[in-house]
Scaffold this active site. Structure first.
Site, PDB file in Angstrom:
ATOM      1  N   HIS A  32       0.739  -1.104   0.071  1.00  0.00           N
ATOM      2  CA  HIS A  32      -0.027   0.052  -0.105  1.00  0.00           C
ATOM      3  C   HIS A  32       0.889   1.323  -0.057  1.00  0.00           C
ATOM      4  CE1 HIS A  32       0.984  -0.309   4.047  1.00  0.00           C
ATOM      5  NE2 HIS A  32       0.678   0.995   4.286  1.00  0.00           N
ATOM      6  N   ASP A  57       0.632   5.000   1.887  1.00  0.00           N
ATOM      7  CA  ASP A  57      -0.025   5.545   3.210  1.00  0.00           C
ATOM      8  C   ASP A  57      -1.117   6.589   2.810  1.00  0.00           C
ATOM      9  OD1 ASP A  57       1.315   4.151   4.799  1.00  0.00           O
ATOM     10  OD2 ASP A  57       2.815   5.681   4.993  1.00  0.00           O
ATOM     11  N   HIS A  87       4.771   0.186   0.074  1.00  0.00           N
ATOM     12  CA  HIS A  87       5.557  -0.475   1.036  1.00  0.00           C
ATOM     13  C   HIS A  87       4.299  -1.703   1.865  1.00  0.00           C
ATOM     14  CE1 HIS A  87       3.825   2.906   3.227  1.00  0.00           C
ATOM     15  NE2 HIS A  87       3.583   2.052   4.457  1.00  0.00           N
ATOM     16  N   ARG A 124       4.660   6.250  14.010  1.00  0.00           N
ATOM     17  CA  ARG A 124       4.653   6.896  12.742  1.00  0.00           C
ATOM     18  C   ARG A 124       4.254   8.249  12.753  1.00  0.00           C
ATOM     19  NH1 ARG A 124       0.937   4.456   8.226  1.00  0.00           N
ATOM     20  NH2 ARG A 124      -0.476   5.982   9.432  1.00  0.00           N
TER      21      ARG A 124
END
Length: 340
Positions: free
Chosen positions: A133, A135, A291, A305
């Site tokens: 995917h 983000d 990623h 994150r």
């Protein structure tokens, strides 16, 4: 004489680094290179602008055993985007289902094997390639940079893989590239809507941009986008959130997306795999990478994150491919020679 190869390091060339693969991934292996010190250096704006440029070119950059705390990590996420020229209305992203705690604000996402954002839609029996995917592409104004510091790791396993959107574009034939450049795609964060409903949560609103509002979590973006820092064209669909090619029939869309998703997951020559150690940091560019985590471990895997909001994706028809601009061998022009 042969010209020196292009290097996007700029002022960061004073630090020891190496490229993990030809197309994606650069690593600063020494823990003496601390992001916390770059943030406070007298020439920090120069260093951070060059870092933003490096990440934009190399897709993802890795740092060893960092002492940066969450306050500094958020500052880093903010300044990278600002120095790279993002709109003033773009700040740090607040995930639709992030929860604010006394320790962490809503603009920090906990990436944990215990559930939540990192495990939405995860099935142990599904193919590992289902996890690829980019983000938050379901937002009208999606991410530029993301920063993950991993503080808790299993004894073995839990690597993360990234793939290059630049190389994904460049590996396609010119005819296919041209076809894709006329298309747009619907991106949908339905998994987060469903989780919010199941757990009786309210969707956070707004989410880092005045345009990232509402609970529908959908956006339409070009299939091929131009990176505003490098000027390179990048493939911009991903298995996690891209649901439909707008201009095609449902069957045509399903077939095309299935091919493009395999194109990303099955071409290991445009991927890099990172084995985490405690307190390592990865900074990646969501405008030109995909990623996926590797769910092959037992025990707790957790990190924090920070995701920065960038600009609305666009395609400049005059932009070019990374391979062409850098003069790399092996472009994908179709041979005019007839088969004998």
């Amino acid at each position: 004489m042969v010209a020196a190869p292009f290097s996007p390091l700029g002022s960061l060339s004073v630090y020891n680094s190496y490229d993990e693969t030809p197309h994606i991934g650069t690593r600063f292996p020494s823990k003496s290179m601390q992001l916390s010190r770059i943030l406070t250096a007298p020439n920090s704006d120069e260093l951070l602008k060059d870092l933003a440029t490096l990440v934009a070119h190399r897709g993802v950059v890795f740092f060893t055993d960092q002492d940066i705390d969450i306050v500094r990590q958020k500052e880093l996420g903010t300044r990278l985007g600002e120095l790279a020229g993002k709109p003033s209305t773009s700040t740090l992203h607040i995930h639709p289902i992030s929860e604010q705690t006394p320790e962490l604000t809503a603009d920090v996402s906990v990436i944990s094997s215990e559930g939540g954002i990192a495990r939405t839609g995860y099935s142990k029996s599904a193919r590992a390639s289902n996890g690829w995917h980019t983000d938050i592409t379901f937002e009208p104004v999606p991410s530029d940079y993301a920063i993950l510091k991993m503080h808790t790791l299993p004894a073995v396993g839990g690597d993360t893989l990234w793939a290059s959107g630049y190389e994904a574009y460049d590996k396609l034939s010119p005819a296919y590239q041209k076809f894709l450049e006329g298309l747009t795609a619907l991106h949908d964060g339905g998994g987060f809507r469903e989780l919010a409903q199941q757990e009786n949560r309210i969707i956070n609103d707004p989410r880092g941009s005045p345009e990232n509002t509402g609970s529908h979590l959908q956006a339409v973006h070009p299939v091929i986008r131009t990176h505003p820092v490098t000027g390179f064209k990048s493939l911009f669909v991903n298995k996690g959130f891209t649901k439909r090619i707008v201009e095609l029939t449902e069957d045509e869309s399903d077939d095309l997306l299935a091919y493009l998703f395999r194109h990303v997951s099955e071409n290991h020559d445009m991927q890099v795999r990172f084995r985490w150690a405690k307190n390592d940091v990865a900074i990646w560019d969501n405008r030109c990478t995909f990623h996926t985590a590797t769910n092959d471990y037992e025990g707790l895997r957790q990190g924090n994150r920070v995701v920065s909001i960038g600009e609305k994706p666009f395609l400049d028809p005059n932009s070019q491919s990374r391979r062409k601009v850098l003069g790399l061998e092996g472009n994908n022009a179709v041979s005019s020679k007839k088969l004998m």
